[in-house]
Each structure stands twice: as C-alpha cells, then as structure tokens.
Design an enzyme around this catalytic site. Structure first.
Site, PDB file in Angstrom:
ATOM      1  N   ASP A  65      60.778 -35.122 -15.988  1.00 38.92           N
ATOM      2  CA  ASP A  65      59.736 -34.165 -16.394  1.00 38.92           C
ATOM      3  C   ASP A  65      58.452 -34.852 -16.867  1.00 38.92           C
ATOM      4  O   ASP A  65      57.359 -34.338 -16.629  1.00 38.92           O
ATOM      5  CB  ASP A  65      60.243 -33.279 -17.540  1.00 38.92           C
ATOM      6  CG  ASP A  65      61.407 -32.430 -17.107  1.00 38.92           C
ATOM      7  OD1 ASP A  65      61.575 -32.247 -15.879  1.00 38.92           O
ATOM      8  OD2 ASP A  65      62.149 -31.951 -17.981  1.00 38.92           O
TER       9      ASP A  65
HETATM   10  N1  LIG Z   1      61.891 -36.330 -26.755  1.00 40.37           N
HETATM   11  C1  LIG Z   1      62.052 -35.166 -27.367  1.00 40.37           C
HETATM   12  O1  LIG Z   1      61.800 -35.042 -28.559  1.00 40.37           O
HETATM   13  C2  LIG Z   1      62.550 -33.988 -26.602  1.00 40.37           C
HETATM   14  C3  LIG Z   1      63.176 -32.966 -27.302  1.00 40.37           C
HETATM   15  C4  LIG Z   1      63.623 -31.835 -26.584  1.00 40.37           C
HETATM   16  C5  LIG Z   1      63.442 -31.749 -25.208  1.00 40.37           C
HETATM   17  N2  LIG Z   1      62.839 -32.760 -24.545  1.00 40.37           N
HETATM   18  C6  LIG Z   1      62.613 -32.642 -23.123  1.00 40.37           C
HETATM   19  O2  LIG Z   1      63.330 -33.627 -22.449  1.00 40.37           O
HETATM   20  C7  LIG Z   1      62.612 -34.005 -21.270  1.00 40.37           C
HETATM   21  C8  LIG Z   1      62.437 -35.473 -21.323  1.00 40.37           C
HETATM   22  O3  LIG Z   1      61.916 -35.908 -20.084  1.00 40.37           O
HETATM   23  P1  LIG Z   1      62.518 -37.165 -19.368  1.00 40.37           P
HETATM   24  O4  LIG Z   1      61.627 -37.415 -18.231  1.00 40.37           O
HETATM   25  O5  LIG Z   1      62.740 -38.272 -20.351  1.00 40.37           O
HETATM   26  O6  LIG Z   1      63.958 -36.726 -18.929  1.00 40.37           O
HETATM   27  P2  LIG Z   1      64.386 -35.503 -17.980  1.00 40.37           P
HETATM   28  O7  LIG Z   1      63.229 -34.792 -17.450  1.00 40.37           O
HETATM   29  O8  LIG Z   1      65.395 -34.745 -18.717  1.00 40.37           O
HETATM   30  O9  LIG Z   1      65.020 -36.224 -16.747  1.00 40.37           O
HETATM   31  C9  LIG Z   1      66.017 -37.167 -16.954  1.00 40.37           C
HETATM   32  C10 LIG Z   1      66.445 -37.631 -15.594  1.00 40.37           C
HETATM   33  O10 LIG Z   1      67.283 -38.750 -15.776  1.00 40.37           O
HETATM   34  C11 LIG Z   1      68.198 -38.765 -14.708  1.00 40.37           C
HETATM   35  N3  LIG Z   1      69.439 -39.408 -15.167  1.00 40.37           N
HETATM   36  C12 LIG Z   1      70.410 -38.887 -15.901  1.00 40.37           C
HETATM   37  N4  LIG Z   1      71.381 -39.782 -16.106  1.00 40.37           N
HETATM   38  C13 LIG Z   1      71.002 -40.902 -15.457  1.00 40.37           C
HETATM   39  C14 LIG Z   1      71.614 -42.166 -15.270  1.00 40.37           C
HETATM   40  N5  LIG Z   1      72.784 -42.481 -15.829  1.00 40.37           N
HETATM   41  N6  LIG Z   1      70.939 -43.078 -14.531  1.00 40.37           N
HETATM   42  C15 LIG Z   1      69.760 -42.779 -13.991  1.00 40.37           C
HETATM   43  N7  LIG Z   1      69.161 -41.590 -14.113  1.00 40.37           N
HETATM   44  C16 LIG Z   1      69.790 -40.660 -14.855  1.00 40.37           C
HETATM   45  C17 LIG Z   1      68.435 -37.358 -14.281  1.00 40.37           C
HETATM   46  O11 LIG Z   1      68.407 -37.265 -12.870  1.00 40.37           O
HETATM   47  P3  LIG Z   1      69.734 -37.521 -12.026  1.00 40.37           P
HETATM   48  O12 LIG Z   1      70.708 -36.546 -12.532  1.00 40.37           O
HETATM   49  O13 LIG Z   1      69.279 -37.297 -10.645  1.00 40.37           O
HETATM   50  O14 LIG Z   1      70.114 -38.934 -12.292  1.00 40.37           O
HETATM   51  C18 LIG Z   1      67.236 -36.602 -14.840  1.00 40.37           C
HETATM   52  O15 LIG Z   1      66.424 -36.016 -13.853  1.00 40.37           O
HETATM   53  C19 LIG Z   1      61.295 -33.265 -21.281  1.00 40.37           C
HETATM   54  O16 LIG Z   1      61.349 -32.128 -20.473  1.00 40.37           O
HETATM   55  C20 LIG Z   1      61.177 -32.869 -22.734  1.00 40.37           C
HETATM   56  O17 LIG Z   1      60.416 -31.676 -22.907  1.00 40.37           O
HETATM   57  C21 LIG Z   1      62.393 -33.895 -25.239  1.00 40.37           C
END
Ligand SMILES: NC(=O)c1ccc[n+]([C@@H]2O[C@H](COP(=O)([O-])OP(=O)(O)OC[C@H]3O[C@@H](n4cnc5c(N)ncnc54)[C@H](OP(=O)(O)O)[C@@H]3O)[C@@H](O)[C@H]2O)c1
Ligand SMILES: NC(=O)c1ccc[n+]([C@@H]2O[C@H](COP(=O)([O-])OP(=O)(O)OC[C@H]3O[C@@H](n4cnc5c(N)ncnc54)[C@H](OP(=O)(O)O)[C@@H]3O)[C@@H](O)[C@H]2O)c1
Lengths: 93, 481, 93, 481
Positions: free
Chosen positions: B407
């Site tokens: 994301d």
């Molecule tokens: N940081 C905060 O405080 C917080 C709090 C609440 C919500 N969030 C939300 O969390 C999201 C964070 O974004 P992000 O880009 O870090 O993560 P993300 O959008 O959740 O994407 C994580 C990606 O990692 C991949 N993944 C999962 N396990 C994996 C593994 N073992 N090896 C390789 N890839 C793996 C997944 O794809 P595959 O399954 O294809 O591998 C997934 O698409 C945002 O939407 C944010 O709003 C953040």
C-alpha cells in the site's frame, strides 16, 4: 484536594502531554507506545495500597490480582521499550 | 492508615515523592523526542515509577507484606519474561497485552476501593465522588482489558473474524454499553447519593458494570480488521491512561492523575497520527470497514503486464547501479527479513553504491515499525529517510527494491481519486529507473486494493518470501564479487 | 490546597510554558513579550481582592494603588501586543 | 468574605472560573506560535484575564465598589492611553514600564495581605506560609518595579550612566540584597514563627524589606549598558511572572500560580535566547561589561580602505541588479526608516527585481524588533528571511543594502577568534557582489568594536541618517523610472 484542583492538574498534564508528544518523531513512536504504556501502569500505586492494606478479604484478593497485572504492565513495558531503544542506539553508531 | 516505615512523616512528604515521580515521567517523555536521549528517557521514566511505588510501600501500613512482595515479584517476573522472550515482530500484540493488564488493574483497584469503603455494619453513604469515579474507572478499565486481549489475540492470529456483523453488532454494542452505564448510575444513586441500600444491593452493581463493559469491549474490537489493530491498541493505550487518571481522582493521587493524563494524551495523539497517515477517520476505523476495491479489475490491471525477474537478474541491475533505495513494508516484518536486508545494504555500500532506506510513516503495522526492525538489524539511523525527504530523490535513483511493502507504494493513492486510499501520501518509487517488487504473490496488502505499480513498465516482480529472496540476492551478490 | 499541590501546579505550568514558548518563532518574540507581560498582570486578581474588601484603611489604599498599577499592566500589555500583531497581519496579506 | 453577587456559589465555582481562565492563557500562548493565529491568541488570553477578574469581582463582597471601579477605570485608561500614543520604536521601554507596574502591584498586594491578616487586638501568629511567600513576593516585586523603571528610563534616554562603578557597586548591591533578605527573615521569624511581637514591630519590617529591595533593584540595573536593557527587561518580565506566582501561593490561587509561572518561563526563555544569539552569558550581561575592542586599531583597519558612495551611484547599481537583499538594524529603528525602506523595496519589486529582507535574530534591541517594524510598514511576512535561510543566498545576490545595522554584519564574529563577538552567527553579506552600508559615521554599534566589513573591496559606505538616505534612494529611483 478539591475536585477542581484535580481537574486543573488534569488539564495542565493534558496540554503538556500534547506539546511533548507531538514533538516526538515517527520513528520513535513504537518505543514511545510501549513506554507510555508502562507509565499507565502507575495504577500500580493504587493496587499496592489495596493489596497491602485492604481491610476485607475480597479487597485484598482484588488488590493482589491488581498488583500482579499492573506490575506486568510496568516491568514489561519499560523492558520492551528499553530493548527497542538500545537497538536504535546500536544502529545509530 | 499511614503507618509504614516512613508513616510518621506528614502526608506532604508522600505527595512530594509523587511530584518528583511526575517530574521524572515528564522528563522521560521529553527525552523521547530524540533517539540519542530516548534510552535515558526510558530509564528516567522507570526511575520515577520505582520512586513512586517505593514511597507508597514505605509510607503506608502494609497488613500483608509477604503477599504484597510476592505479587510484585510474580508480576515483575512475568513481565520481564514476556519482554525478553518476544520477537520484534510480535511487539504490537505484546504492547497490546501489557496495556490490557494496566486497564484491568484499574478496574480491580476501583472495585477494591468500593469494597473497602463500605462498612457492612452501617448503610452510610459512600460519597458521590468515590462512586462516580469508581464507575468511570471500572468501565474504562474493563473495556481496555478485554478490548486489548481481543486486539492482541487478533494480531497474534489467535482470534479470527467476528461471526456477528454490521448492524446487529452495532445494536449489541449499544445495548451492552447502555447496560454498563446504567449499572454505573445505579451504583452512584444507590450507594453514592441515597446511601440507604444495604451492601448486598450495590456491590453486585459494580460487577454487573464490569461484566457489561467486558462484553462491550469484546464486541467493539472483535469486528475490526486485524490490520487496524495498531490504531485500536493506541486508542486502548490512551484509555488505560485515562483509567489510571480517573483512579487518581478516586484516590486523590497527583501521580496517578498526571501520569495517567500524559499517557492518555500520548495514546490519543498516536491514534490520530495513524488515522491521518492512512487518510481515514477514527470512526471509520472503529465502526466502518475498508471500502472494497473491486476484485475483478485486479486481473485486468495485471493481465499481461507483469514482468517477473530472478535474484540473478536483480543482482546484475544492482551491479550497474549508483544509487539504490530499499523500501521495506509489512512483509519484511512478517518474514523477519530485516537482517538479510541490512546485509544486502552493507554489501552494496561496500562496493561504493549509495544505499538508503525509504520509510513510510505507516509502513508495517505500528508507527515507526520499520525503524525499530531495521535498528534491530544495526542499520544506521542516518540511512533511514522519511517520506518527504526521500521522495524527491527517486528520480535520481537507479534501482528501488520494494520488499514486503504494498500500500505504501501504491500509485492509485495519487492517481485514482476513487481509490479507498486516495490522498494518502505514498513513496513515489515509480520515478526511479527500475523498481523491483519483492512479495510472495500478486495478492493485495492491508487495504485490499490492487496495485498498478506491479504492472508498470519499469517494475519487475521478484516473487518469494522476503527473507528468502533477500538472502538469495546476498548470495548472488557474493558470488560475483 | 496544600503547598505540595501548589508546587505541582507550578512545576506543570513551568514545563508547559517551556514547551510552548520554545515553539514561538523569533519574529513573534516582541509581541510575545508584551503579551506575556500582560498575563503577569494577573496579580490584578489579588489587587481587586484587597482593594475591594480590605478591612483596614491601609490595606485598602495599598489595594487601590495595586489595582491601578496592575490594570495599566494588563490593559496596556494586551493593547500593545494587539497593535503589533495586527500590523503583522496587515503585512502578511 | 464571599458575599458578592455570585457569593452564594461554592468556592469551587470560582476555582472553576480560574481553571477556565488558565486554559485561555495557555491556548493564547499556544496560538502565539504562528503569525496567522497570534492575534487570536492575544484576544483569547485577554478574554481569560477578563473572565478571571470578573469572576473575582462578582464572587467576593466588595466593601467599596465605587473605589474599585474607579481604580480599574483609571488604570485601564492610563494603560490604553500609553499603548495608543507610543511609537513602535519606543515599544521596548513601554513594555519595560508596564512590566514594572505588574511587579509593583505584587509588592503592594503582599503588603496589604499582611496588613489585613494581622489583628491589632491580639498578637496571634500569621502563619509561616503567608509570611514567607509575602516576603518573597515583596522582594521580587519590588526589584521588578524599580529595575524596570531604571531600564525603561535608560532606553528612553532619561537615565544616564551609573556614577558608581564596578567593585563598589557590587559590594553595595550585595549589602542591600542582604538587608532585604534579613528584613524578610525577621518578618518570618517574628510574626510567622514566634507570633509574639506586637503589630508595630513587624509591619515596618516589610517596608524595610521593600526599601532595601528597591535600592538593590536600582543598583542592579543602573550600571548595565543601555543596549543590554532588552535582556534585563525580559529577565524582569520573568520576575514579575514569578512574583505573581508567589502571590498565588500566598492567596492559594490557581490562576495566579499557573499564569505567573507561564510568564516566568516565557521571560526566562527569551532572556536566554537573547544571550545566546549575542554569544554572551547572563552573568556577563548583568555583572560584566563588554570586552573593550581596542579603539586604536579601528583607524588602522579603516585607513585608506573606505569607499564612499552617493544615492545616485547606488541607484545605478540597483538598476543593474536582479536580486537585492536589505539588511536592517538598530539604526533603522532609531531613524524610523522602515516606511522609506519598504517603499524602496516595493519600487524595486515593481521593476522586476527580486527583493528580500535578511533579518538577524538580535538585530535592533528586542527579539523580533525588525520584524515588528517592517510589519508596521506593510512588508510581506514571506519577504522577511531568517539568518539560516538567507545566508546561503548572498552569493547569488547582486546588491546588499545594510541600513543602520552593524554588529549583525560584522565578519570578525567568524574570522577573528579574539573578538568579543566571536562565535555569534552573523549575516554573511560580504558574499554578495556589492554591499552598500548606510549609517551616519564609522562609529561602532552596540558591542563597541570596529567592523572590517566597511573596509572590504566590495563594500561602499552611504553615510547619512537611515531615513534620509533611503528617501534619497527612493527619489533617485523615481527620477530614472
Ligand atoms: N504502520 C502503522 O501504524 C499501521 C497501522 C495500521 C494499519 N496500517 C496499514 O498497513 C499498511 C502498511 O503498508 P505496507 O506496504 O507496509 O504493507 P501492506 O500494504 O499490508 O502489504 C504488505 C505486503 O507484504 C507481502 N508479504 C506478506 N508476507 C510476506 C513475506 N513473508 N514475504 C514477502 N512479502 C510478504 C504481502 O503480499 P504477498 O501476500 O503477496 O506476499 C502484502 O501485500 C498500510 O495500508 C497502512 O495503512 C499501518
Ligand atoms: N535584538 C535584541 O534582542 C538585542 C538585545 C540586546 C542587545 N542587542 C545587540 O544589539 C546589536 C544589534 O545589532 P545591529 O546591527 O542591529 O545594531 P548595532 O550593531 O547596534 O549598530 C547600529 C548602527 O546603526 C547606526 N545608526 C544609529 N542611528 C542611525 C541613524 N539614525 N541612521 C543610520 N544609522 C544609524 C549606528 O552607526 P552610526 O552611529 O555610525 O550611524 C550603529 O553602528 C547586537 O550587537 C545585539 O547583540 C540586541
């Protein structure tokens, strides 16, 4: 102490908290969270009071439980954030 | 009651100790504003806590010192054991769990205060302030406890999705919340104002309040998506602080009021910062669900536009690169790939490549999550660049390695106004010459929407677990140097 | 209210003042100075009390003098900083 | 005593009003962090003051309402008249004067409290807390009053240099300070602790304390150089806040404690900011004198190296310029040249020249002095650039016009380690293609040291009063366009 005095303390602490916390950079938010969490274990003071000097059996039992829970919160919280922060320092060499 | 070792001192001596403790807490938090002083700040804060507890123990008469010492020891040991044995990736749920315990303790203290305050022989009034604040502390503490347990359980994968959905759940939440408030009012009116009911009649009211608040807390957190849990935990953190502050009103205790309020403010601010950087409102997080990004068009977007690559190919690209930016995300945390990533960065640096990390404020699942993980793997603080400062550099970057992020590198946020994440600031990695995206599949991230980045011309997908893939890259790099 | 409670208010206000004032940019320091100056006229509350309800002649005279002085401080301070600040706003069009 | 219009309300109602007032003060100060909200902040703060005074008047029985109303009116009218009639350049002394009045009021209140508290019929003790805090408020308030009068007089040119110098003065300061403290101790011990002396014996002690503190205050400020007065005024501002806070301890009044402490913090911080940007310590300002920069070598530096210029020549240089930076200093304030300067800047802008103002943090005699003056002359907020942001732009600047500034553009601060201002950050105007320095002579500025800038190759001196010279430039420019 009157209720209003307590309220005054509350208001000052709230403003102060706001001013300080908004200054903390994002990368320290995770240790901040667990550190703040540990501070919220301050309720341990109340727990110690009721556990140590509870006058009824029930109050003492509740107090002992409260002490255990609050201590977990305090000790665990400070340790977790200490570990995290010491890694920052290592990384920041 | 003041008959402890220091019990002959006037009450102001104890208050003074609490004031000093409050100063320690404040200074501790102030030191948290810089990584250099943060460790010291944490120590100062814990020193304040130690002082406050010690003064309390020494000042008051302890009827059962052994019991008290034992419970302090047990709690300390459990807390320390949990803190030592937990993995960095499991931090969010651990913090949630600790937090719940703090809230639970507030509930129990308020209850014990009520029990102690009543004299079974008479039906004397308990006082409006005591019952009111006890009721508030009881509700807030209980919601914190049970809410945190569910939140931690969800993050740990122990608790699944809620079987009760939407409207039904909201009605039930409202009912149980109302029940808790009613029980509180009953408590206040019966024992606080009228003071005429015999003990047996009001004591159950407190426990009814606790029970109703417990169910409300569970119903509140249960339906929220696992990925929203960090926001919930920050909110519950704030609530546990407020519970402590309320208990401070019950006990007329400065330290509790000041410290509790500071935590309340901290939690609330973190909550809003997280909501802001996800471009969502708090009510949307608590009661709404993510807008569904149509699953169908995902195929359309990706169809025929995906370029796959291999560790060897990537190694060749890196060989030719002068500047590389690594963008980690939640997947890096899941795969525990931070050490492999750091190793890769070190190798590149050694051969003269300029390597930096681009850290999005909500990458991962907690604010600062990526910074904490990379710091664990000894990455330099200066190498981690924030969104605003790294974005303008992408156009001068040869290769961007996105590992486990999704994301936070989604161009829809900028380009597609109808997207659920529209307006959220993202890392504009597509400006770089080539982008390598490392994840296990094309499945979406936290927000559940497709990512047009994967289909861009300058993007190649390196499918696989983050740790494994990064290790493969390191091996490939080592072979050729 | 006990002395320690007053001290606690003092400490919290001092921290809060520090956090807020250090955030104020240099170019606003002159209006800040006169604004803060006006706030220090809060001693007017005490003056009003002794001037209005002083029990001896001497106390009343002292009180009246105090009210005049404190009011000059309050009214003048706020006006001066208001004039300065409204010039900032004009300039900032 | 609580028998005013609202006197039937419980005391907590009054306390609540004070709490609200305190919140207004805090929010008012928070709004001061940005020029956009600062005006509102000032209004909010004054609203808090109005509320606090109104609540006090309505709550307590007023024995002489006419007298009270009259004194409020007189004070208000005098304050308003002074504020309306004063010139912007005279602000520093006016703020100092107001400040003194606040401190004086604290002294009088503490005295009146003592007078009222004593019952002539008995010899009952007055209470340790009352006498101690009254003694402190008396000393601090009196020093503030007399110190501020001297400071304002010096700034206004009414008070000259001290006839008593150095050691002698320091000894006398110490003596009178000790006398004030002794009188305070006598007050505390006699009427506070022992409570046995008849009224006649302790009342004079308070006035002795006031007299000694008054002389100490005068002796403290009298020998300090006129140019150091802004630091002294900030310090006295802080003290008047602390005097109010101490009075708050006497009266057990939350509003006084919180508001007084906020002011105390503000004044102290401003004091240290000023000292820091002058690269001097507070003790050096209060008790030291500026190191003497040898007057002899001034001639050597300037001899034969001074290029003089005329408004017409400068006009020609400006005609060819693409970027001009104007650096104002104390002389612009003295000459009231801000309107002419603003007009010149407007004219240049109209013909497409890029014009900015380089504002040094301690240019002038108060922090933000130049900003306030230029804002009065309608200069855009965005056009005023701070030291850090304007310094790197000088190398791309064609002409710098320094008008009435001296120390803030002195290269010795960077180049000469032995200079009294060594280490003070300065505006590095000499990096520009040409520098015009406008002042009346070669005489030094506030710090009394020569300025090698005047002798540089790319510097030309435009001698004359700032207002006149700037007006000449405007006229010359108008003639040719
Ligand atoms: N940081 C905060 O405080 C917080 C709090 C609440 C919500 N969030 C939300 O969390 C999201 C964070 O974004 P992000 O880009 O870090 O993560 P993300 O959008 O959740 O994407 C994580 C990606 O990692 C991949 N993944 C999962 N396990 C994996 C593994 N073992 N090896 C390789 N890839 C793996 C997944 O794809 P595959 O399954 O294809 O591998 C997934 O698409 C945002 O939407 C944010 O709003 C953040
Ligand atoms: N801003 C603060 O908060 C603050 C507080 C305390 C002290 N200070 C000190 O004040 C100094 C400020 O530096 P600055 O460069 O602004 O001023 P400065 O160094 O004091 O120099 C001012 C110059 O203006 C000239 N001048 C005086 N009247 C003039 C007139 N009518 N027309 C034209 N020129 C006139 C004087 O030279 P001629 O006599 O030759 O004309 C003098 O050299 C610093 O040393 C600083 O440390 C500042």
């Amino acid at each position: 102490m009157s209720l209003v005095t307590n309220l005054t303390l509350f208001v000052l602490a709230a403003f102060l908290g706001y001013e300080i916390i908004t200054k903390i950079p994002t990368n320290l938010h995770t240790p901040l969270m667990s550190g703040a969490n540990a501070i919220s274990g301050i309720t341990l003071l109340g727990s110690v009071l009721v556990a140590g000097s509870g006058e009824t059996m029930l109050a003492t039992v509740l107090g002992v439980l409260a002490v255990v829970m609050a201590t977990i919160n305090v000790v665990g919280g400070y340790l977790v954030s200490h570990f995290m922060l010491s890694q920052f320092n290592r990384g920041g060499r | 009651m003041a008959d402890g070792v220091l019990g002959h001192l006037p009450p102001s001596a104890l208050e003074l100790a609490y004031l000093v403790a409050a100063i320690f807490f404040i200074q501790g938090l102030r030191d948290m504003t810089h990584p250099r002083t943060a460790t010291r700040g944490n120590l100062i804060s814990s020193g304040g806590m130690f002082l406050a507890v010690l003064a309390t123990v020494l000042y008051f008469e302890i009827l059962s010192p052994v019991l008290l010492a034992a419970s302090l020891l047990v709690g300390g040991a459990v807390g320390a054991w949990l803190a030592v044995s937990v993995e960095t990736t499991e931090m969010p749920q651990l913090v949630g769990l600790f937090n719940g315990f703090g809230g639970g303790a507030s509930t129990l203290v308020a209850g014990a205060e009520l029990v102690d305050a009543v004299d079974p022989a008479t039906t004397a009034s308990l006082g409006l302030e005591l019952t009111t604040t006890a009721a508030i502390a009881g509700i807030v503490g209980t919601v914190t406890f049970f809410g945190s347990l569910v939140a931690a359980g969800k993050l740990h994968g122990l608790v699944g999705d809620s079987p009760i959905q939407g409207r039904t759940n909201q009605v039930m939440q409202a009912l149980f919340f109302a029940a808790a408030v009613l029980a509180g009012l009953f408590l206040i009116v019966q024992s606080g104002l009228l003071g005429e009911a015999p003990v047996a009649e009001w004591l159950p009211a407190y426990w009814a309040l606790v029970a109703a608040a417990a169910i409300f807390g569970i119903l509140l957190v249960y339906p929220i998506g696992g990925a929203d849990m960090p926001v919930v935990i920050a909110l519950l953190n704030s609530m546990s602080g407020l519970a402590a502050a309320t208990t401070g009103f019950v006990l007329d205790n400065t330290a509790l009021i000041v410290a509790g309020t500071l935590v309340g403010a901290a939690g609330l601010i973190l909550t809003f910062i997280m909501c802001d950087s996800m471009n969502r409102s708090l009510t949307n997080v608590l009661f709404g669900s993510m807008a569904e990004g149509g699953d169908e068009d995902m195929e359309d977007i990706y169809e025929g536009n995906i370029t796959e690559t291999s560790p060897e190919e990537v190694e060749m690209m890196l060989d030719a690169a002068e500047r590389v930016v690594i963008v980690p995300g939640y997947g890096m945390a899941v795969a525990q790939a931070q050490h492999a990533v750091a190793e890769l960065a070190d190798l590149l640096e050694e051969t003269g490549v300029d390597v930096e990390f681009g850290i999005h404020p909500v990458a991962g699942r907690m604010p600062g999550h990526m910074n904490a993980l990379l710091a664990e793997a000894d990455v330099d603080y200066e190498q981690m660049r924030e969104l605003e400062s790294v974005n303008p550099t992408f156009s001068q970057t040869d290769v961007v390695i996105v590992t486990g992020a999704n994301d936070v590198v989604n161009p829809s946020a900028k380009e597609d106004e109808g997207s659920p994440i529209a307006g959220m600031p993202v890392l504009e990695v597509w400006d770089a010459r080539s982008v390598i995206v490392n994840k296990r599949s094309l499945s979406p991230g936290f927000s559940g929407i497709p990512n047009p980045l994967f289909a861009k011309d300058n993007t190649s997908m390196l499918f696989g677990d983050a740790k494994q893939s990064m290790q493969d890259l390191v091996d490939a790099y080592n072979e050729n140097h």
